[in-house]
Design a protein around this motif. Sequence first.
Motif, PDB file in Angstrom:
ATOM      1  N   GLU A  53       0.842  -1.202   0.000  1.00 18.91           N
ATOM      2  CA  GLU A  53       0.000   0.000   0.000  1.00 18.91           C
ATOM      3  C   GLU A  53       0.876   1.251   0.000  1.00 18.91           C
ATOM      4  O   GLU A  53       0.618   2.197  -0.739  1.00 18.91           O
ATOM      5  N   GLN A  54       1.913   1.267   0.835  1.00 22.20           N
ATOM      6  CA  GLN A  54       2.819   2.417   0.919  1.00 22.20           C
ATOM      7  C   GLN A  54       3.544   2.657  -0.397  1.00 22.20           C
ATOM      8  O   GLN A  54       3.876   3.783  -0.745  1.00 22.20           O
ATOM      9  N   GLY A  85       2.215   2.120  -3.211  1.00 23.96           N
ATOM     10  CA  GLY A  85       1.209   2.457  -4.215  1.00 23.96           C
ATOM     11  C   GLY A  85       0.884   1.292  -5.134  1.00 23.96           C
ATOM     12  O   GLY A  85       0.424   1.483  -6.258  1.00 23.96           O
ATOM     13  N   ASP A 119      -0.950  -2.705  -5.748  1.00 25.20           N
ATOM     14  CA  ASP A 119      -2.080  -3.537  -5.334  1.00 25.20           C
ATOM     15  C   ASP A 119      -1.616  -4.399  -4.168  1.00 25.20           C
ATOM     16  O   ASP A 119      -0.598  -5.090  -4.266  1.00 25.20           O
ATOM     17  N   GLN A 146       9.436   5.238  -4.750  1.00 25.30           N
ATOM     18  CA  GLN A 146       9.411   3.897  -4.159  1.00 25.30           C
ATOM     19  C   GLN A 146      10.806   3.504  -3.683  1.00 25.30           C
ATOM     20  O   GLN A 146      10.973   2.960  -2.594  1.00 25.30           O
TER      21      GLN A 146
END
Length: 80
Positions: A12-13, A15, A17, A48
């Motif tokens: 989630e962090q 971004g 799925d 990321q």
Amino acid sequence: MSVRPRMTNLFEQLGLDSSEEAIELFIATHQLNAKTKITEADYWTEGQRQFLAEKIKSDGSWAIIVDQLNESLHEDSVEK
């Protein structure tokens, strides 16, 4: 009380799925060779990559999760 991060939280962090199926698919299709560090993988965005590097350096509970992902992404490169 802080929530202990899990692999779903990490995705989630990032971004991505965070469903179990999506995580398994990501790991299966993004394997790294033994010499490539997780933060050097070419499929991360700069954000990321920075997030992962920060979490590794933090040496907290997030570092454990990133390390688990790192191990999973290197499964195919482990010498048997």
